[in-house]
Scaffold this motif. Structure first.
Motif, mmCIF file in Angstrom:
data_model
loop_
_atom_site.group_PDB
_atom_site.id
_atom_site.type_symbol
_atom_site.label_atom_id
_atom_site.label_comp_id
_atom_site.label_asym_id
_atom_site.label_seq_id
_atom_site.Cartn_x
_atom_site.Cartn_y
_atom_site.Cartn_z
ATOM 1 N N ASP A 171 -33.533 27.984 -16.012
ATOM 2 C CA ASP A 171 -33.545 26.988 -14.936
ATOM 3 C C ASP A 171 -33.482 25.565 -15.492
ATOM 4 O O ASP A 171 -32.875 24.686 -14.885
ATOM 5 C CB ASP A 171 -34.774 27.154 -14.051
ATOM 6 C CG ASP A 171 -34.683 28.369 -13.139
ATOM 7 O OD1 ASP A 171 -33.578 28.925 -12.979
ATOM 8 O OD2 ASP A 171 -35.723 28.758 -12.577
ATOM 9 N N ARG A 184 -36.784 32.756 -17.425
ATOM 10 C CA ARG A 184 -36.432 32.027 -16.212
ATOM 11 C C ARG A 184 -36.611 30.517 -16.372
ATOM 12 O O ARG A 184 -35.746 29.728 -15.983
ATOM 13 C CB ARG A 184 -37.266 32.559 -15.039
ATOM 14 C CG ARG A 184 -36.968 31.921 -13.700
ATOM 15 C CD ARG A 184 -35.557 32.270 -13.267
ATOM 16 N NE ARG A 184 -35.168 31.634 -12.041
ATOM 17 C CZ ARG A 184 -35.064 32.247 -10.878
ATOM 18 N NH1 ARG A 184 -35.342 33.531 -10.773
ATOM 19 N NH2 ARG A 184 -34.679 31.601 -9.826
ATOM 20 N N ALA A 236 -36.205 39.617 -12.554
ATOM 21 C CA ALA A 236 -36.372 38.386 -11.775
ATOM 22 C C ALA A 236 -37.729 38.296 -11.090
ATOM 23 O O ALA A 236 -38.125 37.214 -10.654
ATOM 24 C CB ALA A 236 -35.255 38.258 -10.747
ATOM 25 N N LEU A 278 -37.601 38.012 -18.521
ATOM 26 C CA LEU A 278 -36.591 37.017 -18.212
ATOM 27 C C LEU A 278 -37.082 35.645 -18.652
ATOM 28 O O LEU A 278 -38.228 35.287 -18.401
ATOM 29 C CB LEU A 278 -36.316 37.014 -16.700
ATOM 30 C CG LEU A 278 -35.267 36.040 -16.195
ATOM 31 C CD1 LEU A 278 -33.897 36.378 -16.762
ATOM 32 C CD2 LEU A 278 -35.232 36.054 -14.674
ATOM 33 N N VAL A 300 -29.365 31.083 -12.049
ATOM 34 C CA VAL A 300 -29.986 32.403 -11.877
ATOM 35 C C VAL A 300 -30.077 32.740 -10.388
ATOM 36 O O VAL A 300 -29.744 33.860 -9.977
ATOM 37 C CB VAL A 300 -31.363 32.477 -12.561
ATOM 38 C CG1 VAL A 300 -32.079 33.770 -12.217
ATOM 39 C CG2 VAL A 300 -31.220 32.343 -14.078
ATOM 40 N N ASP A 301 -30.493 31.785 -9.578
ATOM 41 C CA ASP A 301 -30.583 32.038 -8.138
ATOM 42 C C ASP A 301 -29.221 32.384 -7.549
ATOM 43 O O ASP A 301 -29.113 33.271 -6.705
ATOM 44 C CB ASP A 301 -31.174 30.832 -7.406
ATOM 45 C CG ASP A 301 -32.659 30.669 -7.672
ATOM 46 O OD1 ASP A 301 -33.338 31.683 -7.941
ATOM 47 O OD2 ASP A 301 -33.149 29.519 -7.610
ATOM 48 N N GLY A 310 -40.388 38.317 -12.550
ATOM 49 C CA GLY A 310 -41.269 37.592 -13.465
ATOM 50 C C GLY A 310 -42.163 38.470 -14.311
ATOM 51 O O GLY A 310 -42.889 37.957 -15.172
#
Length: 121
Positions: free
Chosen positions: A85, A81, A34, A79, A92-93, A36
């Motif tokens: 998202d 992300r 997470a 990831l 994810v959050d 990044g």
């Protein structure tokens, strides 16, 4: 490593992603990734055999949670992300928040240069 297929963004399904997050090791890997950063597989630390870690990484990749690339004999994982998202805003959050609150996956991390471990997240 054979050429692997990553699902396109529109092929990522909610059920596959949620199923991928149903294991504490995979949630721990999510917590690590997470930040990044792309991670080399050898950097990842988990309380399982290497073959089991590979299985967990494959589940995440097949679900569209991560992207894997090979460079020579080294494999890297990151990831996805932005794709997650876009498909499932806030998911994810929410998983990360819940995992931190319950300390899920805290035993997964990365190995630092001194061959010691630091906790994920």
């Amino acid at each position: 490593m054979r050429q692997v297929r990553h699902p396109e963004r529109d092929e990522i399904t909610f059920i596959a992603v949620v199923a991928a997050f149903s294991d504490p090791i995979r949630v721990g890997l999510l917590r690590v990734l997470a930040d990044g950063r792309e991670r080399q597989w050898g950097e990842l630390r988990a309380p399982v055999a290497k073959s089991t870690l590979s299985h967990h990484l494959r589940v995440l990749r097949d679900a569209g949670v991560t992207r894997t690339r090979q460079e020579g004999t080294r494999c890297y994982v990151e990831l996805r992300r932005e794709d997650l998202d876009a498909r499932f805003p806030g998911l994810v959050d929410a998983v990360l928040h819940g995992a931190e609150g319950d300390d899920v996956g805290a035993d997964v991390g990365v190995v630092d240069n001194a061959s010691t471990s630091r906790p994920a997240g």
